[in-house]
Design an enzyme around this catalytic site. Structure first.
Site, PDB file in Angstrom:
ATOM      1  N   GLY A  46       0.769  -1.247   0.000  1.00 45.68           N
ATOM      2  CA  GLY A  46       0.000   0.000   0.000  1.00 45.68           C
ATOM      3  C   GLY A  46       0.791   1.284   0.000  1.00 45.68           C
ATOM      4  N   GLU A 101       3.762   4.022   6.023  1.00 40.51           N
ATOM      5  CA  GLU A 101       2.558   3.191   5.888  1.00 40.51           C
ATOM      6  C   GLU A 101       1.471   3.991   5.188  1.00 40.51           C
ATOM      7  OE1 GLU A 101       1.005   0.609   5.457  1.00 40.51           O
ATOM      8  OE2 GLU A 101       0.792  -0.514   7.318  1.00 40.51           O
ATOM      9  N   ASP A 102       0.594   3.293   4.485  1.00 37.93           N
ATOM     10  CA  ASP A 102      -0.488   3.995   3.793  1.00 37.93           C
ATOM     11  C   ASP A 102      -1.579   4.448   4.760  1.00 37.93           C
ATOM     12  OD1 ASP A 102      -1.319   1.386   4.321  1.00 37.93           O
ATOM     13  OD2 ASP A 102      -1.996   0.956   2.293  1.00 37.93           O
ATOM     14  N   ASP A 105      -5.289   1.750  10.723  1.00 37.70           N
ATOM     15  CA  ASP A 105      -6.709   1.486  10.919  1.00 37.70           C
ATOM     16  C   ASP A 105      -6.891   0.959  12.355  1.00 37.70           C
ATOM     17  OD1 ASP A 105      -9.380   1.078  10.040  1.00 37.70           O
ATOM     18  OD2 ASP A 105      -8.945  -0.945   9.380  1.00 37.70           O
ATOM     19  N   LYS A 133      -7.344   6.261  10.725  1.00 37.58           N
ATOM     20  CA  LYS A 133      -8.773   6.160  11.054  1.00 37.58           C
ATOM     21  C   LYS A 133      -8.882   5.894  12.549  1.00 37.58           C
ATOM     22  CE  LYS A 133     -10.001   3.275   7.354  1.00 37.58           C
ATOM     23  NZ  LYS A 133     -10.891   2.262   6.752  1.00 37.58           N
ATOM     24  N   PHE A 154     -14.075   3.007   4.056  1.00 38.15           N
ATOM     25  CA  PHE A 154     -13.042   2.243   3.354  1.00 38.15           C
ATOM     26  C   PHE A 154     -12.607   3.018   2.115  1.00 38.15           C
ATOM     27  CE2 PHE A 154     -10.974  -1.001   0.889  1.00 38.15           C
ATOM     28  CZ  PHE A 154     -10.248  -1.651   1.860  1.00 38.15           C
ATOM     29  N   ASP A 161      -5.777  -0.297  -1.837  1.00 41.92           N
ATOM     30  CA  ASP A 161      -6.530  -1.179  -2.724  1.00 41.92           C
ATOM     31  C   ASP A 161      -7.817  -1.693  -2.103  1.00 41.92           C
ATOM     32  OD1 ASP A 161      -5.195  -2.988  -0.837  1.00 41.92           O
ATOM     33  OD2 ASP A 161      -5.970  -4.562  -2.140  1.00 41.92           O
ATOM     34  N   ARG A 167      -5.220   0.781  -6.825  1.00 43.22           N
ATOM     35  CA  ARG A 167      -4.005   1.404  -6.273  1.00 43.22           C
ATOM     36  C   ARG A 167      -3.509   2.540  -7.159  1.00 43.22           C
ATOM     37  NH1 ARG A 167      -2.192  -1.958  -2.091  1.00 43.22           N
ATOM     38  NH2 ARG A 167      -2.396  -4.196  -2.450  1.00 43.22           N
TER      39      ARG A 167
END
Ligand code: IMP
Ligand code: MG
Length: 182
Positions: A46, A101-102, A105, A133, A154, A161, A167
């Site tokens: 990601g 990191e993307d 969560d 998040k 999401f 993705d 992506r």
């Protein structure tokens, strides 16, 4: 992407908003590390687009490495069980590490990753995440540089993705559920 798929995407963060924020993050990172070399560790898959843009905005000397992680679970839920699918190419002992990191969560992936990296005795470990998040957090997580805080939706695009797709979108969008025919 088909027209139908495009119609299901709502833009949450535009290309320009992302570009401006990533530039500011890169500047801040360069100010923190100064002339000290850092090893940027991208979490695959990601983070690859974010990392490519971010490192070009950092003025400090940068090494790049990648770590492949796969978290077991459904397409949209992480289970906290993480496997290393590709390990770092070289030792990080004594180095200043910046994990890229993307999205954070539940925080479970980052918790696992930081515990793993600390066993390798880096000089320091910091975390840069494009998105967070907080509403979904299950464990407290270190984030030193954050792009955007988002609601519990999401998102896809700019590296993120859904089932391996989207992506390559240049923006971050929310994928709406497919419409049912009536
Ligand atoms: P965590 O362990 O729950 O913090 O999950 C982190 C990983 O789940 C991220 O690195 C992403 O790969 C994935 N993920 C979590 N939320 C999203 C999302 O909204 N879109 C795409 N991937 C997500
Ligand atoms: Mg990820």
């Amino acid at each position: 992407m088909s027209e139908a798929e495009r119609g299901r995407l709502e833009v949450l963060l535009s290309e320009a908003e992302i570009r401006d924020r990533v530039a500011a993050m890169g500047l801040e990172i360069g100010q923190i590390y100064g002339s000290e070399p850092l090893t940027v560790v991208g979490v695959l898959n990601g983070s690859f687009i974010f990392m490519a843009d971010l490192v070009r905005q950092v003025s400090s000397p940068v090494r790049c490495d990648f770590l492949g992680l796969s978290s077991y679970g459904s397409a949209t839920e992480s289970s906290g069980v993480v496997a290393i699918t590709k390990d770092l190419g070289s030792s990080i002992e004594g180095q200043h590490v910046l994990v890229v990191e993307d999205i954070i969560d539940t925080g479970l992936t980052m918790k696992y990753l930081l515990e793993n990296l600390r066993t390798r005795h880096p000089a320091s470990v910091r975390v840069a995440s494009l998105l967070s998040k907080p509403a979904r957090r299950q464990v407290e997580t270190q984030i030193d540089f954050l792009g955007f805080t988002i609601e519990d939706r999401f998102v896809v695009g700019y590296g993120l993705d859904y089932a391996g797709l989207y992506r390559n979108l240049p923006y971050i969008g929310v994928l709406a559920p497919p419409r049912t025919q009536s």
